[in-house]
Design a protein around this motif. Structure first.
Motif, short mmCIF file in Angstrom:
data_model
loop_
_atom_site.label_atom_id
_atom_site.label_comp_id
_atom_site.label_asym_id
_atom_site.label_seq_id
_atom_site.Cartn_x
_atom_site.Cartn_y
_atom_site.Cartn_z
N VAL A 115 0.75 -1.34 0.14
CA VAL A 115 0.05 0.23 0.09
C VAL A 115 0.74 1.04 -0.26
CG1 VAL A 115 -2.12 1.25 1.32
CG2 VAL A 115 -1.73 -1.29 1.26
N ALA A 116 1.21 1.61 -1.36
CA ALA A 116 2.27 2.78 -1.47
C ALA A 116 1.68 4.12 -0.72
CB ALA A 116 2.64 2.88 -2.59
N SER A 117 0.32 4.15 -0.86
CA SER A 117 0.03 5.65 -0.51
C SER A 117 -0.25 5.60 1.01
CB SER A 117 -1.60 5.73 -1.28
OG SER A 117 -2.52 4.59 -0.58
N GLU A 118 0.08 4.79 1.95
CA GLU A 118 -0.21 4.96 3.44
C GLU A 118 1.15 5.44 3.79
OE1 GLU A 118 -0.47 1.29 5.69
OE2 GLU A 118 -2.32 2.24 6.65
N ALA A 119 0.98 6.53 4.67
CA ALA A 119 2.01 7.21 5.38
C ALA A 119 2.42 6.70 6.63
CB ALA A 119 1.74 8.84 5.23
N CYS A 120 3.65 6.85 6.94
CA CYS A 120 3.84 6.29 8.45
C CYS A 120 5.22 7.04 8.61
CB CYS A 120 3.90 4.82 8.40
SG CYS A 120 5.35 4.25 7.79
N THR A 121 5.25 6.85 10.13
CA THR A 121 6.69 7.22 10.69
C THR A 121 7.24 6.00 11.83
OG1 THR A 121 6.10 9.67 10.91
CG2 THR A 121 7.83 8.91 12.34
N ALA A 122 8.26 5.57 11.51
CA ALA A 122 8.95 4.62 12.28
C ALA A 122 10.20 4.91 13.10
CB ALA A 122 9.19 3.26 11.36
N ILE A 123 10.40 4.37 14.09
CA ILE A 123 11.74 4.66 15.15
C ILE A 123 12.06 3.42 15.45
CG2 ILE A 123 9.90 5.39 16.68
CD1 ILE A 123 12.30 7.35 17.78
N PRO A 124 13.44 2.94 15.61
CA PRO A 124 13.92 1.85 16.44
C PRO A 124 13.66 1.93 17.82
CG PRO A 124 15.49 2.57 14.85
CD PRO A 124 14.24 3.83 15.06
N ILE A 125 13.34 0.75 18.49
CA ILE A 125 13.32 0.62 19.86
C ILE A 125 14.88 0.20 20.41
CG2 ILE A 125 12.11 -0.52 21.85
CD1 ILE A 125 9.81 -0.96 20.15
N PRO A 126 15.53 1.08 21.23
CA PRO A 126 16.78 0.67 21.36
C PRO A 126 17.06 -0.49 22.48
CG PRO A 126 16.27 2.75 22.66
CD PRO A 126 14.90 2.30 21.69
N GLY A 127 18.17 -1.11 22.53
CA GLY A 127 18.52 -2.04 23.44
C GLY A 127 20.10 -2.10 23.67
N THR A 128 20.46 -2.99 24.28
CA THR A 128 21.82 -2.82 24.83
C THR A 128 22.78 -3.41 23.75
OG1 THR A 128 21.65 -5.00 25.58
CG2 THR A 128 21.38 -3.28 27.30
N GLY A 130 22.10 -2.98 20.38
CA GLY A 130 21.33 -2.67 19.01
C GLY A 130 19.92 -2.48 19.25
N PRO A 131 19.16 -2.24 18.19
CA PRO A 131 17.60 -2.22 18.16
C PRO A 131 16.80 -3.55 18.47
CG PRO A 131 18.51 -1.01 16.30
CD PRO A 131 19.64 -1.60 17.04
N ILE A 132 16.16 -3.66 19.36
CA ILE A 132 15.36 -4.87 19.66
C ILE A 132 14.01 -4.79 19.06
CG2 ILE A 132 16.55 -5.12 22.03
CD1 ILE A 132 14.02 -4.13 23.34
N GLY A 133 13.37 -3.70 18.46
CA GLY A 133 12.35 -3.77 17.71
C GLY A 133 12.11 -2.21 17.38
N VAL A 134 10.84 -2.08 16.48
CA VAL A 134 10.67 -0.78 15.86
C VAL A 134 9.02 -0.46 16.48
CG1 VAL A 134 10.18 0.27 13.66
CG2 VAL A 134 11.97 -1.46 14.02
N LEU A 135 9.01 0.67 16.52
CA LEU A 135 7.80 1.52 16.85
C LEU A 135 7.21 2.30 15.70
CD1 LEU A 135 5.31 2.71 18.56
CD2 LEU A 135 6.94 4.38 19.45
#
Length: 751
Positions: A115-128, A130-135
């Motif tokens: 779905v190319a028309s959908e907008a979003c903002t993503a940010i990594p969830i930090p861990g010791t 490196g990132p452990i997930g994404v919000l």
């Protein structure tokens, strides 16, 4: 920050439930065993959605072993969208995977796979390591979040990482929290503000989670209303200084005016800076016990609603990271405070509505003194459908009513107000309890099928010493005798109003003098931990233990009697509802001290149904008033009684009886066997009659008629001076019958 859409004022916000399909459930289980993980994730996605004014948000856990992102929490997504987001390869060209790869914000179109028309903002969830997930937050339109929104998303991501086991665990330097730890503490503040209901809750949350991390020791919340700044909460300031700030015109407080005009925080590192920038503020500046101050504008729904002031007892400088966090704080707190203020306003209106619908004070009547309590459900709108009332009737009789509209809230309170008004109107007609309930049942039925109410209506006659009552789905009264004996009639009530079919049953109790009648709603005795029978047993034990020997019995001082009843109400409420804040139902309590009329204050005479009756009545009035020391009322009373008896002889039928009561007023009653309604009519100048009731109305304080099962009573009241009314109420030793062959203590004719 983009405005948050608040729910109805007074509702405590709850985290949106997790959208957990099978993949999400598996991911949530894999993230951690802590039962708080789910609550953390639900709060993060909800607050992230609010932060950007998005349509939804989701959290992915990074499974490094297989190189995939697993969906563990989501809000605002349809089941189909959840399945699309559920399992993403690390290399897929979508925002969450890109944020994970680059370790930074990724914004723009092309959010959901396919779905190319959908907008979003993503940010990594930090861990010791490196990132452990994404919000990820989904939005309607593409666009970069502003600085405050970025800061808040960083805070949420950092807090989520720390709570879910990925925190850095950084140590402090010189006792000061690191940036990562401050982010976690700001996340804790975010959670606390999400649960805050009142303005006081918001102030306490900021004081607990903001002042310690920054080493601050002062806090002031000011709301802008009508061009003035009003303090709604503070900490760390003397009362005298807060008094200087409260109500100050905005134009006079130049730093605040500039901050609200520009909507930009201002960081003052020392008092001298304020003196240099704002010389007219010298007086306030010198009175302040603080050295460094941060003025944070609170913005909500696109407007400046007030100011949050964080202060320090020593001068200090502020790092860029501190400035960013405090700037983020201002928008977050502004939204929370606006929501809390709406709750406060609605809560105040609800309480005012409840006060307006219930009696502000209960009347102090010759035959009854009372105290009452209303406790709204601890988890609700502080307004409900329980009510009580004490109504003065003729001949010193007293109507007591307590009722419960099923449910609690504004609608139930409005229904309660209608019912209470209807009861008072019907009581003024002096109709018996069963007939009153028949009419009230019609009223409730007309409101709709979903409206029901329970009710107890009782009439206490202090001369006959009886209490006549009817029950509509309501628990019966509890009677406390002067010797401490507690009794509750074992009766089955009629169905509730709105569900009943008349006729209603009428019951009668014979009461000894000085008895207490305790009327209550089911919310007082019934709860999640006990049923109604257990609660009633506990109430009876409590009354037996508390009321026996109390000064309520035999108290000559009215004020002492009322104080005793108030204390008894407090004892009952605290004994049955010790933790009222956790209750889910309204509770009502009415305690009435019933006092019977002394025998020597009642006089009655049978009269013949012929022209001699008026003369006999006048002679009896003169004699009895002389015995009572009320000879100065003889002429007026003779005229009143003569008119009433004359009307009976001309228009009604026997048996005819005259009764006189000495109370706070002088009451004269004439009984007859007719149901004809007396009415005042306009007599012309040439009419020879028709002015009798006009004369009665002119000579008495009030007059009226009440109807009995086979007759009626016409009554009048005349004012008495306090010394003339002395000895109105009989004590415990008062006899129960009028002597000299006038009244034998039995049921009065037609009563």
């Amino acid at each position: 920050m983009r405005g948050e859409t608040a729910g109805p004022a007074g509702d405590r916000e709850q985290p949106d439930r997790l959208r957990t399909g099978s993949a999400a459930d598996a991911g949530a289980d894999a993230w951690g065993e802590d039962t708080q993980d789910g609550a953390t994730l639900a709060l993060v996605v909800r607050l992230a959605t609010t932060c950007l004014g998005g349509t939804g948000a989701l959290v992915h856990r990074h499974d490094r072993a297989v190189g995939r992102l697993r969906l563990v929490a989501a809000t605002g997504l349809s089941p189909e969208s959840e399945r699309t987001w559920a399992d993403l390869p690390d290399e897929q060209d979508v925002a969450p995977a890109q944020a994970l790869e680059h370790g930074r914000f990724v914004c723009g179109a092309g959010g959901r796979p396919g779905v190319a028309s959908e907008a979003c903002t993503a940010i990594p969830i930090p861990g010791t390591e490196g990132p452990i997930g994404v919000l990820t937050v989904l939005t309607v339109e593409p666009g970069e979040p502003d600085e405050a929104q970025r800061s808040l998303l960083h805070t949420l991501a950092g807090w989520a990482g720390a709570r879910l086991g990925g925190g850095t665990g950084s140590s402090t330097v010189s006792g000061q929290p690191t940036g990562a730890e401050r982010s976690v503490q700001m996340g804790e503040l975010t959670a606390a503000l999400a649960e805050a209901v009142t303005s006081r809750d918001v102030v306490e949350a900021v004081a607990a989670y903001v002042l310690p991390p920054f080493g601050a020791d002062g806090l002031v919340f000011q709301i802008l209303e009508g061009g003035r700044l009003h303090v709604v909460g503070s900490a760390g300031y003397p009362r005298e200084f807060i008094g200087l700030l409260d109500g100050m015109p905005l134009a006079a407080h130049l730093p605040v005016r500039d901050v609200l005009r520009t909507r930009t925080p201002r960081f003052i590192e020392a008092k001298a800076e304020i003196s240099r920038r704002y010389p007219t503020m010298q007086g306030i500046n010198e009175a302040s016990p603080k050295e460094a101050v941060v003025f944070l504008p609170m913005i909500a729904s696109g407007r400046a609603v007030g100011l949050c002031v964080v202060s320090f007892s020593r001068p200090r400088s502020f790092s860029n990271e501190e400035r960013t966090l405090l700037t983020t704080l201002s928008g977050l707190v502004g939204q929370s405070l606006e929501r809390a203020r709406l709750y406060d306003v609605e809560h105040a209106r609800a309480r005012e509505l409840q006060r307006g619908l219930l009696p502000r004070t209960l009347p102090r009547l010759p035959a009854a003194r009372a105290a009452a309590r209303y406790l709204p459900a601890g988890r609700g709108e502080q307004v409900g459908g329980d009510w009580y009332d004490l109504i003065a009737l003729s001949a010193d009789r007293v109507a007591m009513v307590i009722g419960d509209v099923m449910g609690h809230g504004i609608a139930e309170a409005a229904t309660m107000g209608r019912l209470r008004t209807a009861v008072r109107t019907l009581a003024d007609l002096e109709i018996p309890p069963d007939e009153l309930f028949s009419r009230l049942n019609d009223l409730v039925s007309d409101l709709g099928e979903d409206f029901y109410a329970t009710c107890l209506y009782a009439v206490f006659d202090p001369v006959a010493r009886t209490c006549t009552y009817s029950l509509a789905g309501h628990p019966p009264p509890v009677i406390v005798h002067p010797d401490g004996t507690v009794h509750s009639p074992d009766v089955t009530p009629d169905p509730p109003l709105g569900a009943a079919r008349p006729p209603f049953e009428t019951r009668q109790l014979h009461l000894p003098d000085e008895s207490l009648l305790v009327l209550y709603t089911d919310g007082l005795v019934e709860s999640a931990t006990r049923d109604a029978d257990e609660g009633l047993a506990q109430l009876r034990q409590l009354l037996s233990r508390t009321a026996a020997g109390t000064v309520c019995f035999g108290a000559a001082d009215v004020d002492a009697d009322i104080r005793c009843l108030e204390e008894l109400c407090d004892t009952v409420v605290s004994g049955l509802l010790p933790d009222h804040e956790t209750t889910t139902d309204d509770a009502g309590l009415l305690v009435v001290h019933a006092r019977c009329t002394a025998a020597h204050d009642v006089a009655s005479l049978d009269l013949p149904n012929d022209p001699r009756a008026a003369g006999q009545a006048r002679a009896y009035v003169r004699e009895q008033l002389g015995a009572w020391g009320l000879g100065d009322l003889a002429l007026t009373t003779e005229l009143l009684v003569s008119e009433l008896v004359g009307n009976v002889v001309r228009h009604a039928k026997d048996p005819v009886r005259l009764r006189m009561l000495r109370s706070r007023s002088l009451i004269c009653e004439v009984y007859d066997g007719s149901l004809t309604t007396p009415r005042i009519r306009h007599a012309s100048y040439t009419d020879e009659g028709g002015r009798g009731l006009q004369l009665v109305a002119a000579l008495s304080r009030r007059w009226g008629a009440r109807y009995l099962h086979d007759g009626k009573c016409i009554w009048t009241e005349q004012d008495l001076e306090p010394d003339q009314a002395a000895g109105v109420l009989g004590g415990p030793g008062a006899s129960s019958a009028v002597t000299d062959g006038q009244w034998d203590g039995g049921t009065f004719p037609f009563a």
